[in-house]
Design a protein around this motif. Sequence first.
Motif, PDB file in Angstrom:
ATOM      1  N   THR A 106       1.022  -0.666  -0.240  1.00 26.68           N
ATOM      2  CA  THR A 106       0.114   0.140   0.163  1.00 26.68           C
ATOM      3  C   THR A 106       0.829   1.210   0.234  1.00 26.68           C
ATOM      4  OG1 THR A 106      -1.616  -1.199   1.148  1.00 26.68           O
ATOM      5  CG2 THR A 106      -2.022   1.250   1.222  1.00 26.68           C
ATOM      6  N   ALA A 107       0.963   2.132  -0.798  1.00 32.14           N
ATOM      7  CA  ALA A 107       1.211   3.850  -0.607  1.00 32.14           C
ATOM      8  C   ALA A 107       1.204   3.909   0.245  1.00 32.14           C
ATOM      9  CB  ALA A 107       1.276   3.950  -2.177  1.00 32.14           C
ATOM     10  N   ARG A 120      -2.903   0.106  -3.929  1.00 27.39           N
ATOM     11  CA  ARG A 120      -1.378  -0.381  -4.292  1.00 27.39           C
ATOM     12  C   ARG A 120      -0.168   0.227  -5.438  1.00 27.39           C
ATOM     13  NH1 ARG A 120      -1.389  -3.873  -0.555  1.00 27.39           N
ATOM     14  NH2 ARG A 120      -3.295  -4.357   0.513  1.00 27.39           N
ATOM     15  N   ILE A 121       1.102  -0.185  -4.844  1.00 23.60           N
ATOM     16  CA  ILE A 121       2.026   0.387  -5.964  1.00 23.60           C
ATOM     17  C   ILE A 121       2.295  -0.981  -6.852  1.00 23.60           C
ATOM     18  CG2 ILE A 121       4.438   0.244  -6.275  1.00 23.60           C
ATOM     19  CD1 ILE A 121       4.323   1.849  -3.544  1.00 23.60           C
ATOM     20  N   ILE A 124       0.585   4.024  -8.971  1.00 23.56           N
ATOM     21  CA  ILE A 124      -0.177   3.274  -8.279  1.00 23.56           C
ATOM     22  C   ILE A 124      -1.442   3.115  -8.022  1.00 23.56           C
ATOM     23  CG2 ILE A 124      -0.892   4.072  -5.508  1.00 23.56           C
ATOM     24  CD1 ILE A 124       0.750   6.760  -5.161  1.00 23.56           C
TER      25      ILE A 124
END
Length: 153
Positions: free
Chosen positions: A7-8, A129-130, A124
């Motif tokens: 998760t960013a 999420r990345i 993202i």
Amino acid sequence: MPDLSDTAPDFTLPAGQGHEITLSALRPAPVVLFFYPRDDTPGCTKESIGFSELMPTFEQAGVQVFGVSKDSISSHEKFATKRNLTVPLLSDEHGQVCEDYGVWKEKNMYGKTYMGIERTTFLIDGNGRIARVWRKVKVPGHMEEVLEAARAL
């Protein structure tokens, strides 16, 4: 330093004209964050102009794009006006977001070591999420590559 599928790290940063951007509030839109060293330097100017030129295409794809550096909002506003930039520039003056994303690095130029932002882009996805990371970015062709990856989400 976040990795693929992490998760960013969330943040709220000033975006100029009294606006703030909170990353998590942008969901479900995919987001491109490009971290760059300094306003109005040659590589940063080319990258910011390149993303600005592609902004309509990113917007058509439903993708939000932001540049991030440690420069002040007033520096960003001067840079954007001088170069006719349309890409929003976020100010991370205290450097916390740069630290959270692992882009504040020891750099070396002309034999001198110093701390600075390593030119890095994060894609993202709509879940926060990345999806992709480009480290030590070389500017030519980069913006188009990011656009293709964003379209493929």
